[in-house]
Scaffold this motif. Structure first.
Motif, PDB file in Angstrom:
ATOM      1  N   ASP A 133       5.662 -21.106  27.308  1.00 59.98           N
ATOM      2  CA  ASP A 133       4.415 -20.331  27.234  1.00 59.98           C
ATOM      3  C   ASP A 133       4.475 -19.160  26.254  1.00 59.98           C
ATOM      4  O   ASP A 133       4.100 -18.037  26.593  1.00 59.98           O
ATOM      5  N   ILE A 134       4.956 -19.467  25.058  1.00 55.15           N
ATOM      6  CA  ILE A 134       5.089 -18.386  24.068  1.00 55.15           C
ATOM      7  C   ILE A 134       3.742 -18.075  23.416  1.00 55.15           C
ATOM      8  O   ILE A 134       3.002 -18.961  22.992  1.00 55.15           O
ATOM      9  N   ARG A 135       3.471 -16.794  23.356  1.00 57.23           N
ATOM     10  CA  ARG A 135       2.282 -16.305  22.681  1.00 57.23           C
ATOM     11  C   ARG A 135       2.702 -15.160  21.771  1.00 57.23           C
ATOM     12  O   ARG A 135       3.565 -14.357  22.125  1.00 57.23           O
ATOM     13  N   LYS A 136       2.144 -15.119  20.558  1.00 54.28           N
ATOM     14  CA  LYS A 136       2.443 -13.997  19.674  1.00 54.28           C
ATOM     15  C   LYS A 136       1.155 -13.496  19.038  1.00 54.28           C
ATOM     16  O   LYS A 136       0.450 -14.233  18.350  1.00 54.28           O
ATOM     17  N   VAL A 137       0.852 -12.247  19.299  1.00 56.37           N
ATOM     18  CA  VAL A 137      -0.337 -11.620  18.725  1.00 56.37           C
ATOM     19  C   VAL A 137       0.126 -10.450  17.871  1.00 56.37           C
ATOM     20  O   VAL A 137       0.865  -9.588  18.346  1.00 56.37           O
ATOM     21  N   TYR A 138      -0.263 -10.469  16.618  1.00 56.43           N
ATOM     22  CA  TYR A 138       0.024  -9.327  15.734  1.00 56.43           C
ATOM     23  C   TYR A 138      -1.185  -8.423  15.708  1.00 56.43           C
ATOM     24  O   TYR A 138      -2.327  -8.883  15.760  1.00 56.43           O
ATOM     25  N   ARG A 139      -0.931  -7.148  15.633  1.00 62.04           N
ATOM     26  CA  ARG A 139      -2.011  -6.191  15.459  1.00 62.04           C
ATOM     27  C   ARG A 139      -1.865  -5.523  14.106  1.00 62.04           C
ATOM     28  O   ARG A 139      -0.819  -4.974  13.801  1.00 62.04           O
ATOM     29  N   VAL A 140      -2.887  -5.607  13.293  1.00 60.38           N
ATOM     30  CA  VAL A 140      -2.884  -4.905  12.012  1.00 60.38           C
ATOM     31  C   VAL A 140      -4.137  -4.033  12.011  1.00 60.38           C
ATOM     32  O   VAL A 140      -5.257  -4.538  12.011  1.00 60.38           O
ATOM     33  N   GLU A 198      -7.374  -5.124  13.820  1.00 61.07           N
ATOM     34  CA  GLU A 198      -7.469  -6.588  13.839  1.00 61.07           C
ATOM     35  C   GLU A 198      -6.363  -7.180  14.698  1.00 61.07           C
ATOM     36  O   GLU A 198      -5.222  -6.723  14.663  1.00 61.07           O
ATOM     37  N   ARG A 199      -6.701  -8.243  15.453  1.00 62.16           N
ATOM     38  CA  ARG A 199      -5.684  -8.993  16.180  1.00 62.16           C
ATOM     39  C   ARG A 199      -5.539 -10.361  15.538  1.00 62.16           C
ATOM     40  O   ARG A 199      -6.530 -11.027  15.267  1.00 62.16           O
ATOM     41  N   VAL A 200      -4.299 -10.752  15.261  1.00 60.02           N
ATOM     42  CA  VAL A 200      -4.045 -12.094  14.723  1.00 60.02           C
ATOM     43  C   VAL A 200      -3.231 -12.857  15.754  1.00 60.02           C
ATOM     44  O   VAL A 200      -2.120 -12.451  16.100  1.00 60.02           O
ATOM     45  N   VAL A 201      -3.795 -13.953  16.271  1.00 58.14           N
ATOM     46  CA  VAL A 201      -3.050 -14.797  17.208  1.00 58.14           C
ATOM     47  C   VAL A 201      -2.224 -15.772  16.370  1.00 58.14           C
ATOM     48  O   VAL A 201      -2.742 -16.769  15.871  1.00 58.14           O
ATOM     49  N   ALA A 202      -0.953 -15.459  16.183  1.00 51.40           N
ATOM     50  CA  ALA A 202      -0.091 -16.308  15.348  1.00 51.40           C
ATOM     51  C   ALA A 202       0.364 -17.530  16.133  1.00 51.40           C
ATOM     52  O   ALA A 202       0.467 -18.629  15.586  1.00 51.40           O
ATOM     53  N   LEU A 203       0.659 -17.355  17.423  1.00 45.88           N
ATOM     54  CA  LEU A 203       1.020 -18.471  18.297  1.00 45.88           C
ATOM     55  C   LEU A 203       0.198 -18.358  19.564  1.00 45.88           C
ATOM     56  O   LEU A 203       0.123 -17.289  20.179  1.00 45.88           O
ATOM     57  N   ASN A 204      -0.410 -19.469  19.952  1.00 48.83           N
ATOM     58  CA  ASN A 204      -1.345 -19.404  21.064  1.00 48.83           C
ATOM     59  C   ASN A 204      -0.654 -19.578  22.410  1.00 48.83           C
ATOM     60  O   ASN A 204      -0.611 -18.655  23.223  1.00 48.83           O
TER      61      ASN A 204
END
Ligand SMILES: Nc1ncnc2c1ncn2[C@@H]1O[C@H](COP(=O)(O)OP(=O)(O)O)[C@@H](O)[C@H]1O
Ligand SMILES: [Mg+2]
Length: 254
Positions: free
Chosen positions: A8-15, A18-24
């Motif tokens: 259940d890996i999830r990776k969200v970057y914040r710039v 803005e939020r970027v969902v790199a892995l859902n």
């Protein structure tokens, strides 16, 4: 039990805002000795997934078990040690130490394992011969071609016999002939030591070296299928007499 278990890996970057969902929401199990390709277009999340599996980046959510250890819970210090002992890397841009010779670069991972200098150099030379660089032992990275530098990178990744080797677009800077040479060396080396290889690429043709292709689109796995590798897995015991003689001839030639 699988060697790598991504849960259940999830990776969200914040710039900024803005939020970027790199892995859902990624779930994966990978066995010891599997040659796995993570295939996807640029921006699909391949490098993020590789970096999280290798403990170079922390996931926003989820866990990554390698053996029984959850690397997502480790401190940076524990992770650094874990990587030194268990993981090899092959990078697109080689990442060799510029002031060191080929032998010194390849010997480096053995230093972390506490192996004496003489033994380290001996092993490094042996590995460099295996990637056909026996005549470039004292060359520094700037004195070698891209393909030669990547062969040093391959020797370095496998020298300490890590459990897992991660390769992120390892042939991204190489021409097509050199790409074939380098891919064959990586896969043969992984097969030889029965190591798990996680190969990241955007290239369908390169994916054909793998036993399994995991297709990533926008941070989601859209397919995960077995593949007939260009370089077939052959148990040692099933080698034909001819192949054994060829191997023997190659050893003698060294
Ligand atoms: N450090 C970061 N900060 C913000 N966004 C990032 C960062 N790294 C990657 N991303 C974003 O996450 C997505 C996946 O990136 P990446 O894993 O590098 O894709 P790939 O390796 O498949 O090209 C992209 O949209 C990328 O812009
Ligand atoms: Mg990438």
């Amino acid at each position: 039990m699988s060697l790598i278990h991504v849960k259940d890996i999830r990776k969200v970057y914040r710039v900024d805002k803005e939020r970027v969902v790199a892995l859902n929401r990624i779930n994966l199990e990978i066995e010891q000795g599997e040659i796995c390709c993570i295939l996807g277009t640029s921006g699909s999340g391949k490098s993020t997934l590789l970096n999280i599996m290798a403990g170079l980046e922390k996931p926003t959510k989820g866990s990554v078990l390698i053996g029984k250890q959850d690397i997502a819970q480790m401190t940076e210090k524990q992770l650094a040690l874990f990587r030194q002992l268990n993981i090899g890397f092959i990078f697109q841009s080689y990442n060799l130490m510029p002031t060191m010779t080929a032998v010194e670069n390849v010997a480096l991972p053995l230093m972390f394992k506490g192996i004496a200098r003489k033994e380290r150099n001996k092993e490094a030379k042996k590995m460099l011969k295996r990637v056909n660089l026996g005549s470039r032992l004292s060359h520094k990275p700037t004195q070698m071609s891209g393909g030669q530098q990547q062969r040093v990178g391959i020797a370095r990744a496998f020298v300490a016999k890590p459990k897992i080797v991660f390769a992120d677009e390892p042939t991204g800077n190489l021409d097509s002939k050199t790409t074939t040479e380098v891919m064959e060396m990586i896969v043969r080396m992984a097969r030889r030591y029965h190591e798990t290889l996680i190969l990241v690429t955007h290239d369908q043709e390169i994916a054909q070296y793998a036993d399994r292709i995991i297709h990533l689109v926008d941070g989601n796995i859209v397919s995960d299928k077995p593949n007939q590798s260009i370089i077939a897995a052959e148990p040692e015991t099933e080698k034909t007499a001819v192949e054994k003689n060829v191997d023997l001839a190659a050893e003698v030639a060294k």
